[in-house]
Each structure stands twice: as structure tokens, then as C-alpha cells.
Scaffold this active site. Sequence first.
Site, PDB file in Angstrom:
ATOM      1  N   CYS A   1     132.135  76.178  61.608  1.00 19.02           N
ATOM      2  CA  CYS A   1     133.403  76.355  60.896  1.00 19.02           C
ATOM      3  C   CYS A   1     134.314  77.107  61.851  1.00 19.02           C
ATOM      4  O   CYS A   1     133.886  78.096  62.467  1.00 19.02           O
ATOM      5  CB  CYS A   1     133.159  77.167  59.624  1.00 19.02           C
ATOM      6  SG  CYS A   1     134.683  77.740  58.833  1.00 19.02           S
TER       7      CYS A   1
ATOM      8  N   CYS B   1     139.474  71.938  61.941  1.00 14.52           N
ATOM      9  CA  CYS B   1     138.702  72.349  60.766  1.00 14.52           C
ATOM     10  C   CYS B   1     137.512  71.404  60.676  1.00 14.52           C
ATOM     11  O   CYS B   1     137.700  70.185  60.627  1.00 14.52           O
ATOM     12  CB  CYS B   1     139.597  72.215  59.538  1.00 14.52           C
ATOM     13  SG  CYS B   1     138.729  72.414  57.978  1.00 14.52           S
TER      14      CYS B   1
ATOM     15  N   ASP C   1     144.571  73.549  60.071  1.00 11.93           N
ATOM     16  CA  ASP C   1     143.307  74.047  59.509  1.00 11.93           C
ATOM     17  C   ASP C   1     143.610  74.526  58.090  1.00 11.93           C
ATOM     18  O   ASP C   1     144.773  74.649  57.692  1.00 11.93           O
ATOM     19  CB  ASP C   1     142.769  75.210  60.353  1.00 11.93           C
ATOM     20  CG  ASP C   1     141.485  75.806  59.775  1.00 11.93           C
ATOM     21  OD1 ASP C   1     140.578  75.030  59.411  1.00 11.93           O
ATOM     22  OD2 ASP C   1     141.392  77.044  59.659  1.00 11.93           O
ATOM     23  N   SER C   2     142.544  74.843  57.357  1.00 11.93           N
ATOM     24  CA  SER C   2     142.722  75.362  56.009  1.00 11.93           C
ATOM     25  C   SER C   2     143.220  76.806  56.033  1.00 11.93           C
ATOM     26  O   SER C   2     143.220  77.469  55.000  1.00 11.93           O
ATOM     27  CB  SER C   2     141.386  75.322  55.273  1.00 11.93           C
ATOM     28  OG  SER C   2     140.449  76.123  55.971  1.00 11.93           O
TER      29      SER C   2
ATOM     30  N   GLU D   1     140.492  84.854  55.071  1.00 16.24           N
ATOM     31  CA  GLU D   1     141.847  84.498  54.612  1.00 16.24           C
ATOM     32  C   GLU D   1     142.503  85.631  53.826  1.00 16.24           C
ATOM     33  O   GLU D   1     143.713  85.673  53.692  1.00 16.24           O
ATOM     34  CB  GLU D   1     141.804  83.223  53.759  1.00 16.24           C
ATOM     35  CG  GLU D   1     141.574  81.945  54.555  1.00 16.24           C
ATOM     36  CD  GLU D   1     142.680  81.630  55.557  1.00 16.24           C
ATOM     37  OE1 GLU D   1     143.862  81.836  55.231  1.00 16.24           O
ATOM     38  OE2 GLU D   1     142.353  81.196  56.670  1.00 16.24           O
TER      39      GLU D   1
ATOM     40  N   HIS E   1     136.657  79.092  61.413  1.00 17.42           N
ATOM     41  CA  HIS E   1     136.944  80.491  61.084  1.00 17.42           C
ATOM     42  C   HIS E   1     135.877  81.436  61.680  1.00 17.42           C
ATOM     43  O   HIS E   1     136.159  82.602  61.921  1.00 17.42           O
ATOM     44  CB  HIS E   1     136.928  80.707  59.562  1.00 17.42           C
ATOM     45  CG  HIS E   1     138.180  80.282  58.847  1.00 17.42           C
ATOM     46  ND1 HIS E   1     138.518  78.976  58.666  1.00 17.42           N
ATOM     47  CD2 HIS E   1     139.165  81.032  58.249  1.00 17.42           C
ATOM     48  CE1 HIS E   1     139.662  78.912  57.972  1.00 17.42           C
ATOM     49  NE2 HIS E   1     140.071  80.140  57.717  1.00 17.42           N
TER      50      HIS E   1
HETATM   51  N1  DGL Z   1     138.018  76.359  59.253  1.00 15.98           N
HETATM   52  C1  DGL Z   1     137.458  75.465  58.278  1.00 15.98           C
HETATM   53  C2  DGL Z   1     136.272  74.722  58.862  1.00 15.98           C
HETATM   54  O1  DGL Z   1     136.153  74.675  60.087  1.00 15.98           O
HETATM   55  C3  DGL Z   1     137.201  76.197  57.021  1.00 15.98           C
HETATM   56  C4  DGL Z   1     136.939  75.286  55.885  1.00 15.98           C
HETATM   57  C5  DGL Z   1     137.268  75.816  54.523  1.00 15.98           C
HETATM   58  O2  DGL Z   1     138.447  76.062  54.269  1.00 15.98           O
HETATM   59  O3  DGL Z   1     136.355  75.925  53.726  1.00 15.98           O
HETATM   60  O4  DGL Z   1     135.468  74.150  58.189  1.00 15.98           O
END
Ligand code: DGL
Length: 262
Positions: free
Chosen positions: A183, A73, A10-11, A151, A185
Site C-alpha cells: 500500500c 494506489c 491516490d486515495s 489520513e 501509504h
Molecule cells: N494508498 C492506497 C493503496 O496503495 C491506500 C488504499 C486505501 O485507501 O485503502 O492501496
Amino acid sequence: MRKSPIGIFDSGVGGLTIYEEIHKLLPQESIIYLADSKNAPYGEKSKEEIIEISDKNTAFLLSKGCKLIVVACNTASTNAVYYLREKYDVPIIRVQPAIKPAALNSKTKVVGILATKGTLKSELLFETSQRFAQGVQVVEQVGEGLVSLIESGKMHSPEMDALLSKYISPMIEKNIDYLVLGCTHYPFLTPQIKSLVGDEIIILDSGEAIARQTKVILEQEDLINDKPTAIKRVFYTNKNTAVLQNILDEFDENLKAIKIDF
Ligand code: DGL
């Protein structure tokens, strides 16, 4: 191959909401998690950039011997999974906002989706809404800033409360009865969101569905670890370890965040 780990990326820390469900359903599997926090947020990047980053993350996990990749993600899933599936032979699981169950069950015929800009403007989301949300109004809201606050360790902060209220109040006014968290997160924010929407609005995320899907694919491909010994759970981050470690501590005190240059 059956003993090889599942790779998840994931990011940043968001994909841990998917990891948690996968570990719950498949405790016998080793897992390698990559938090690409250095490149967060993906939602603000172009499709080309998201593909490039997702490719790099996938190659990293495969270099660690992963037997299956979960793109935990939404932004990377909606923009890069077609590319990854063309390029790599291993099964690649994507996450997808739960628009279908929300639209099918909505009584008010208005559902809300909170997601990143990168997810909301993707073709996949457009197709899903076209296919499953006929006759249902889908109220889209970009959760700008939410990923960055999580984050930077500000999950519980006045800034977070202010942003959530700004994004969710207009959806409540439009009479949504389902709120889709598009998302990975965002499920960390469920308690705060619940206190805004009350019991009348149902909050949906995709964690459990992705875990079930992962199990089905492992079974189909004969990749289930049926003789589990020395299970490993490894968590890499390419930014500071504190945010990742805080969340890991809540799951299990034995889990350790490892810093890598990547
Ligand atoms: N967890 C990512 C998602 O589901 C976050 C994306 C991002 O970094 O903008 O989209």
C-alpha cells in the site's frame, strides 16, 4: 505534449511516496497530484466503487492536460487499471506490490505482505503470487485502520504503534525474511516498522520501480520533457489541506496543498 504534466492520484497522501521517487528521477517533469482523501480508504470499497472513483480521478487529471497517469494506489491499480487502460488513450502506469523480488530473494521461503483488504483479495495479487511465489509461503495481513490513521494525521501515535505491532508480530513469528509494503501509504511507516522487525527482515516497497517504469514509458512514447522551463508541481486535495501540507513541507517548503471541491 512533452511539456504536459504527469498526473498522479491516490486515495490520499499515500501516493506521495511514489511522487517523491518520480520527482527524484524525473526532476524536469511537471506533476499534478490528486489526493482523493474524501474517498479514503479505498481498501474497504467494492471493486465497482473503486473503478468508478478511479475513473473520475483519471478524468480530472486528463482535464488538466496530463500526458500520462500514474495510479499511485495499489488498491486502485489492482482493481481498476484494466478498465482505465481500455477507456483512455494515454499511458497508465500501475503500482504493484513487490512480491516478485521478495519471493525470488527469500532464504526462509516465507515472505510477508501488508496491504489493504481490496488489494489482498484482488485477482492481480493472486496471479502475481501464483506466478512468482511458487514454493514460497506468502503470509498476508490486512493493514486495517493504517490508512485512516495516516489520513487523519496520526502517523506517529500510540494507536499506530499498537496496530503495527499487532499486524507485524505474527509475521515475524512465521519467520518471514521479506516484508512487502503493498500500500503506497505504508512507506511513511518504514521507521516504525523497522524498529519492530530489526535488520534481519528486509522491507520492500515499489516506489523506485514505479519511477523507473514511468521513465521507460515516457521515453518509449517520446514524451520526456526535454526543454524544461516553468516546471509546475501542483497538489490537490478534496479534504482538509493540513495532512497533505505537513508531508509536502517535509519534501520542500515551496510546495502548497490546494483544496478543491471534487
Ligand atoms: N494508498 C492506497 C493503496 O496503495 C491506500 C488504499 C486505501 O485507501 O485503502 O492501496
